[in-house]
Scaffold this active site. Structure first.
Site, PDB file in Angstrom:
ATOM      1  N   LYS A  76      -6.994  -2.387 -11.830  1.00 40.12           N
ATOM      2  CA  LYS A  76      -5.780  -3.038 -11.326  1.00 40.12           C
ATOM      3  C   LYS A  76      -6.022  -4.541 -11.359  1.00 40.12           C
ATOM      4  O   LYS A  76      -7.138  -4.992 -11.030  1.00 40.12           O
ATOM      5  CB  LYS A  76      -5.493  -2.555  -9.904  1.00 40.12           C
ATOM      6  CG  LYS A  76      -4.196  -3.074  -9.305  1.00 40.12           C
ATOM      7  CD  LYS A  76      -3.890  -2.437  -7.939  1.00 40.12           C
ATOM      8  CE  LYS A  76      -2.577  -2.932  -7.359  1.00 40.12           C
ATOM      9  NZ  LYS A  76      -2.231  -2.304  -6.067  1.00 40.12           N
ATOM     10  N   SER A 157       2.414  -0.275  -5.432  1.00 43.54           N
ATOM     11  CA  SER A 157       2.253  -1.384  -6.334  1.00 43.54           C
ATOM     12  C   SER A 157       1.299  -1.103  -7.494  1.00 43.54           C
ATOM     13  O   SER A 157       1.299  -1.857  -8.474  1.00 43.54           O
ATOM     14  CB  SER A 157       1.700  -2.593  -5.561  1.00 43.54           C
ATOM     15  OG  SER A 157       0.412  -2.305  -5.035  1.00 43.54           O
ATOM     16  N   SER A 181       0.218   2.231  -1.801  1.00 40.59           N
ATOM     17  CA  SER A 181       0.209   1.857  -3.217  1.00 40.59           C
ATOM     18  C   SER A 181      -0.743   2.623  -4.115  1.00 40.59           C
ATOM     19  O   SER A 181      -0.704   2.422  -5.336  1.00 40.59           O
ATOM     20  CB  SER A 181      -0.082   0.374  -3.360  1.00 40.59           C
ATOM     21  OG  SER A 181       1.066  -0.359  -3.086  1.00 40.59           O
TER      22      SER A 181
HETATM   23  N1  GLN Z   1       5.126  -0.592  -0.793  1.00 47.46           N
HETATM   24  C1  GLN Z   1       4.424  -1.236   0.270  1.00 47.46           C
HETATM   25  C2  GLN Z   1       4.705  -2.707   0.245  1.00 47.46           C
HETATM   26  O1  GLN Z   1       5.539  -3.097  -0.497  1.00 47.46           O
HETATM   27  C3  GLN Z   1       2.950  -0.950   0.174  1.00 47.46           C
HETATM   28  C4  GLN Z   1       2.284  -1.744  -0.864  1.00 47.46           C
HETATM   29  C5  GLN Z   1       0.804  -1.483  -0.966  1.00 47.46           C
HETATM   30  O2  GLN Z   1       0.298  -0.476  -0.486  1.00 47.46           O
HETATM   31  N2  GLN Z   1       0.107  -2.431  -1.570  1.00 47.46           N
HETATM   32  O3  GLN Z   1       4.152  -3.457   0.946  1.00 47.46           O
END
Ligand code: GLN
Length: 486
Positions: A76, A157, A181
């Site tokens: 990532k 994400s 995410s």
């Molecule tokens: N979807 C959540 C956010 O927008 C979690 C994102 C994540 O786990 N990095 O913050």
């Protein structure tokens, strides 16, 4: 070579000399090149991967096999990689080339894994659909049966991580999970993903979003593949003050399907508002576990409805502090101005996307002098209550079973502009980050549209082995078509 294989199988083939790392890596590079339209990679490091594969082949020939020797993975793009651009999906870090390697990506490298490059993601890991990347959206390799031309989101994400594994562009990927995410995109793309206990993997060299919630973890096709990857990603690191100083078990060696005699909790709050498809999937999971000898226990996690509001105070608060460092002086992009203040403003105005700016504003507000106690301090107290909910539950049960997401992947061009509707994607996953617990998502079924759906298992702190073992049981019962999208 076909890229329809698991990481575990590839390791076995390399060990038995049924293929070379060079052949393996070249096949994945060819496939990744053919599937560039999915936009999984922000940066490709194919040439470097081939020279590392040649090194791996020399080691393998000489009989000194490293634990993950020669297998193609990808990182990532929030893991700092020495000498390789690391953007965190943001324009503000375009051309940022770290002079150091993150502990997690470095650990995998030391174990012999070969990185094919840096994977697309929501900007600074803020998002649930990979629509917030400055490098364009990632396309989910799965298609709905009723419209085979419709592009779907991969979740976020870690959308690039999930889609690249699902499409067979690499055998495993690093990801990160602040509120879901790893697990949510894993469920949307039909792969397995585990968010470990907070502190199991080092955060050193990981671009920070919300430091008290961020946790690294792997994604791969199967439970066994994730067990191999986590084993080498995890471990104590003195460079991270929140790193846990615990011995990492040999997850892969201890892997066995497990359910007999286990008490599995199903929280009633997670059933409210669940659609029929979700209910049927959860029921399947319950039936498989019961048939394998588990006892199903109804439990209550009464603070569940407070989880999203709590998360959307704590995460933006920490993000606004963490992102203060991007000022145009120290990292990445700079947009000049007549004064120093103007330089900061211009850089941050051009460098950050809309969602990041929204979070910085919310975060700055909840941390401001007049509102700190009303919002931030209060949210920290609720976070504790959410942990207590789980502590109480784990007195009665060994593991908790929930859906991973409220539904399957949605369209890339659907109406996706309501941030609150987007935040609801993480309704079943954020509690786990707030309580610092491990959670795994296992792909177990297909929706009416033929799209992947996942179930989540949550365990007490440091129960990763149990999650892998119960997850393996679900995997064996579900017989999910892992390579349908390759
Ligand atoms: N979807 C959540 C956010 O927008 C979690 C994102 C994540 O786990 N990095 O913050």
């Amino acid at each position: 070579m076909d890229t329809k294989i698991t990481l575990t199988k590839a390791l076995d083939m390399l060990k038995k000399k049924e293929c070379s790392s060079t052949e393996l890596v070249q096949s994945f590079i060819n496939h990744a090149t053919a599937k560039r339209h999915l936009n999984c990679f922000i940066t490709e490091t194919f040439e470097n991967a081939l020279s590392e594969a040649a090194e791996a082949d020399k080691r393998i020939a000489s009989g000194s096999f490293l634990p993950l020797d020669g297998v193609p993975i990808a990182n990532k793009d929030l893991y700092c990689t020495k000498g390789v651009q690391t953007t965190a999906g943001s324009r503000i870090l375009k051309n940022f080339i770290p002079p150091y390697e993150s502990t997690v990506s470095g650990n995998l490298k030391k174990a012999g894994a070969i990185s094919l490059g840096k994977l697309n993601m929501d900007e600074f890991a803020m998002g649930s659909a990979n629509l917030n990347s400055a490098y364009g959206p990632v396309i989910n390799p799965w298609r709905p049966t009723s419209d085979s031309k419709k592009d779907l989101v991969p979740g976020g994400s870690s959308g690039g991580s999930a889609a690249s594994v699902a499409a067979g562009l690499c055998l495993g990927a690093t990801a990160s999970d602040t509120g879901g995410s790893i697990r949510q995109p894993a469920a949307f793309c039909g792969v397995t993903g585990i968010k470990p206990t907070y502190g199991l993997c080092s955060r050193w060299g990981m671009v920070a979003f919300a430091s008290s919630l961020d946790q690294a973890g792997p994604m791969a096709h199967t439970v066994s593949d994730c067990a191999y990857l986590l084993q080498y990603m995890a471990g104590y690191d003195e460079k991270d003050a929140t790193s846990l100083n615990v011995k990492i078990p040999d997850y892969a060696a201890n892997l066995k399907p497990e359910a007999k005699g286990l008490r599995v909790g199903v929280p009633k709050e997670y059933l409210q508002g669940l659609n029929e498809e979700g209910q049927a999937l959860l029921q399947k999971g319950i039936d498989w576990l019961r048939a394998a000898g588990a006892e199903i226990v109804d439990i209550s996690l009464k603070m569940t409805s407070a989880a999203l509001p709590t998360y959307y105070i704590i995460a933006p608060a920490e993000a606004s502090a963490n992102l203060a460092r991007y000022d145009g002086i120290r990292y990445g992009a700079r947009v000049d101005g007549a004064t120093l203040d103007e330089l900061y403003q211009n850089t941050r105005h051009d460098g950050f996307g809309a969602e990041v700016k929204r979070r910085i504003m919310i975060g700055t507000y909840v941390l401001s002098a007049g509102y700190y106690d009303a919002y931030y301090t209060r949210a920290q107290k609720v976070k504790k209550l959410i942990s207590h909910d789980f502590d109480n539950a784990f007195e009665k049960v060994d593991v908790i079973l929930t859906p991973t997401t409220p539904g399957a992947a949605f369209g890339l061009h659907d109406k996706n502009d309501d941030p609150v509707a987007m935040y609801l994607n993480d309704i079943y996953t954020v509690t786990v980050n707030l309580a610092e617990l491990p959670g795994i998502s296992v792909p177990v079924g297909l929706s009416g549209e033929g799209l992947p759906l996942g179930l989540q298992l949550i365990g007490p702190k440091l129960s990763e082995q149990r999650l892998f073992n119960v997850g393996l049981m679900l995997e064996q019962a579900a017989q999910f078509p892992h390579f349908n999208a390759v």
